[in-house]
Design a protein around this motif. Structure first.
Motif, PDB file in Angstrom:
ATOM      1  N   LYS A 212       0.822  -1.213   0.000  1.00 21.97           N
ATOM      2  CA  LYS A 212       0.000   0.000   0.000  1.00 21.97           C
ATOM      3  C   LYS A 212       0.858   1.266   0.000  1.00 21.97           C
ATOM      4  O   LYS A 212       0.365   2.356  -0.296  1.00 21.97           O
ATOM      5  CB  LYS A 212      -0.928   0.003   1.214  1.00 21.97           C
ATOM      6  CG  LYS A 212      -1.915   1.155   1.276  1.00 21.97           C
ATOM      7  CD  LYS A 212      -2.846   0.997   2.473  1.00 21.97           C
ATOM      8  CE  LYS A 212      -3.829   2.166   2.539  1.00 21.97           C
ATOM      9  NZ  LYS A 212      -3.176   3.433   2.959  1.00 21.97           N
ATOM     10  N   ALA A 213       2.143   1.136   0.322  1.00 25.00           N
ATOM     11  CA  ALA A 213       3.012   2.307   0.429  1.00 25.00           C
ATOM     12  C   ALA A 213       3.126   3.048  -0.893  1.00 25.00           C
ATOM     13  O   ALA A 213       3.324   4.264  -0.925  1.00 25.00           O
ATOM     14  CB  ALA A 213       4.395   1.895   0.930  1.00 25.00           C
ATOM     15  N   HIS A 214       3.004   2.340  -1.986  1.00 23.59           N
ATOM     16  CA  HIS A 214       3.062   2.954  -3.312  1.00 23.59           C
ATOM     17  C   HIS A 214       2.306   2.034  -4.255  1.00 23.59           C
ATOM     18  O   HIS A 214       2.500   0.814  -4.235  1.00 23.59           O
ATOM     19  CB  HIS A 214       4.506   3.123  -3.764  1.00 23.59           C
ATOM     20  CG  HIS A 214       4.660   4.030  -4.947  1.00 23.59           C
ATOM     21  ND1 HIS A 214       4.260   3.668  -6.218  1.00 23.59           N
ATOM     22  CD2 HIS A 214       5.165   5.279  -5.071  1.00 23.59           C
ATOM     23  CE1 HIS A 214       4.503   4.651  -7.057  1.00 23.59           C
ATOM     24  NE2 HIS A 214       5.061   5.645  -6.391  1.00 23.59           N
ATOM     25  N   SER A 215       1.453   2.588  -5.106  1.00 28.21           N
ATOM     26  CA  SER A 215       0.605   1.774  -5.973  1.00 28.21           C
ATOM     27  C   SER A 215       1.411   0.858  -6.884  1.00 28.21           C
ATOM     28  O   SER A 215       0.970  -0.235  -7.246  1.00 28.21           O
ATOM     29  CB  SER A 215      -0.310   2.669  -6.819  1.00 28.21           C
ATOM     30  OG  SER A 215       0.456   3.569  -7.606  1.00 28.21           O
ATOM     31  N   ASN A 216       2.639   1.266  -7.253  1.00 27.48           N
ATOM     32  CA  ASN A 216       3.471   0.437  -8.128  1.00 27.48           C
ATOM     33  C   ASN A 216       3.904  -0.868  -7.467  1.00 27.48           C
ATOM     34  O   ASN A 216       4.286  -1.822  -8.140  1.00 27.48           O
ATOM     35  CB  ASN A 216       4.721   1.207  -8.563  1.00 27.48           C
ATOM     36  CG  ASN A 216       4.401   2.326  -9.537  1.00 27.48           C
ATOM     37  OD1 ASN A 216       3.303   2.384 -10.069  1.00 27.48           O
ATOM     38  ND2 ASN A 216       5.356   3.210  -9.760  1.00 27.48           N
ATOM     39  N   HIS A 217       3.853  -0.904  -6.126  1.00 28.36           N
ATOM     40  CA  HIS A 217       4.335  -2.073  -5.410  1.00 28.36           C
ATOM     41  C   HIS A 217       3.425  -3.287  -5.588  1.00 28.36           C
ATOM     42  O   HIS A 217       3.858  -4.427  -5.344  1.00 28.36           O
ATOM     43  CB  HIS A 217       4.458  -1.769  -3.913  1.00 28.36           C
ATOM     44  CG  HIS A 217       5.458  -0.696  -3.598  1.00 28.36           C
ATOM     45  ND1 HIS A 217       5.616  -0.196  -2.323  1.00 28.36           N
ATOM     46  CD2 HIS A 217       6.346  -0.043  -4.373  1.00 28.36           C
ATOM     47  CE1 HIS A 217       6.562   0.748  -2.341  1.00 28.36           C
ATOM     48  NE2 HIS A 217       7.008   0.845  -3.569  1.00 28.36           N
TER      49      HIS A 217
END
Length: 388
Positions: A212-217
């Motif tokens: 959730k920290a970054h959508s790319n993850h």
């Protein structure tokens, strides 16, 4: 709930309390000596009285409960097709490594770290790449320069992230997770994020799921979690694997089925549903008690055994103890506590080279048990000083 009440587990087949010497106090193994919530007991009791414990499967209520928990606790809306199962975090990581790596590939870990990671990597014929955490001024930080060097190696395929970190207790910030994510994305490294202790944060700290920290993850991450540490139901053997990448999920579940591990414990589904829908008040009370125990240990050691330093955790019911000032050889440290204090801790050496001179203590127990253990350690350290 009576958290102060001692419940004798010696004759209950408890791994933690299965000890021949009844005088030893086990403050090892990451489960709690607290009775689970009444809601979970009632749910399991109702299942037990049904009287048939055949093969079980998952239901809509189960998936609803999992989605409810992650939405209410982390503001993360899971898609049902992401959710998978494992009887435990380590069996699941073994299968993931089998699906994602070939013998000889590199897998990054950050020692000192949960020691089954090491054997899991070796079991799959992979190479352990240690991105050791940096211990400075009583806390731990990531070495991003070294991490990128290891992530950029051509055979590096996977990073096993421990978040919150066991044993050092760090709750990684969103910025730290994003930086790690950017490096892994850049070099094509898949992240297996063990978030088993994510629900057990202390005041002032918030766990952020890596994915959730970054959508790319999402496309290159797998989140491993469970109600087991949170609600003290590890024996139900029901872990939740969140795998947004459907190709990876299909490979993983094919292996899960191939090894006959696709079905939950007969009590796991109802236990999980009760925990996630009705267990929060119990959890909040437990976390308050753990904070009190943590402060108690800090105060006690500072006053009576200042040679043992607390690496103050931001999460988990575990404390990483810096025992290097005791001037005891690393290979003898665990035995010192066991034989001289009659207290069993978790041996720091098992967590990697970064654990040399350290021990891990579990504080999820009634205060009277914790007090007795600390008094024994105090007496053992005093006796050692007097004989030197």
């Amino acid at each position: 709930m009576q958290l102060e009440k001692f419940i004798d587990r010696r004759k209950t087949h408890s791994v933690k309390w299965y000890i021949e010497d009844q005088d030893i106090i086990p403050l090892c193994i990451a489960d709690m000596d607290f009775q689970v919530s009444e809601e979970i007991v009632n749910a399991i009791s109702q299942k037990a009285t049904h009287g048939i414990y055949g093969y079980s499967t998952f239901c809509e209520r189960y998936y609803d409960a999992v989605e409810y928990w992650w939405k209410t606790q982390y503001d993360w809306e899971l898609k049902r097709e992401w959710i998978s199962f494992s009887p435990g975090i380590i069996p699941g990581i073994n299968l993931l490594l089998k699906a994602l790596t070939n013998p000889g590939d590199g897998v990054i870990v950050q020692d000192p770290v949960y020691y089954p990671f090491f054997s899991t990597i070796e079991t799959q014929g992979c190479n352990i790449l240690n991105n050791s955490l940096v211990y400075t001024n009583g806390t731990y930080e990531m070495d991003f320069v070294d991490f990128e060097e290891k992530a950029s190696l051509p055979n590096t395929k996977v990073f096993i992230l421990c978040s919150p970190h066991n044993p050092v207790g760090r709750v990684w910030t969103k910025a730290e997770l994003q930086k790690i994510g950017e490096i892994c994305d850049k070099h094509g490294v898949i992240v297996i994020s063990d978030e088993m202790h994510g629900d057990l944060t202390y005041s002032g700290y918030t766990h952020t799921p890596f994915a959730k920290a970054h959508s790319n993850h999402l496309s290159y991450s797998i989140t491993c979690a469970a109600p087991s540490k949170t609600f003290n139901i590890a024996g139900m053997q029901s872990s939740i694997f969140i795998i947004p990448n459907q190709e990876v999920k299909e490979k993983y579940e094919a292996l899960l089925t191939g090894f006959g591990l696709m079905r939950p414990n007969a009590f796991a589904v109802e236990g999980t549903i009760a925990a996630y829908y009705r267990g929060l008040p119990w959890l909040q009370e437990v976390k308050e008690y753990l904070e009190e125990n943590l402060q108690y240990v800090c105060n006690f050691l500072k006053e009576y055994i200042p040679s043992i330093k607390v690496v103050k955790p931001e999460a988990t019911h575990l404390i990483w103890l810096d025992c290097r000032e005791l001037d005891i050889p690393t290979e003898s440290l665990h035995a010192f506590f066991l034989e001289n204090a009659r207290v069993r801790l978790d041996e720091g050496m098992k967590f990697g080279r970064g654990g040399y001179g350290f021990e891990r203590i579990n504080i999820a127990c009634p205060r009277e048990v914790l007090t007795e253990a600390l008094l024994r350690i105090k007496a053992a350290v005093k006796a050692k000083k007097e004989t030197c």
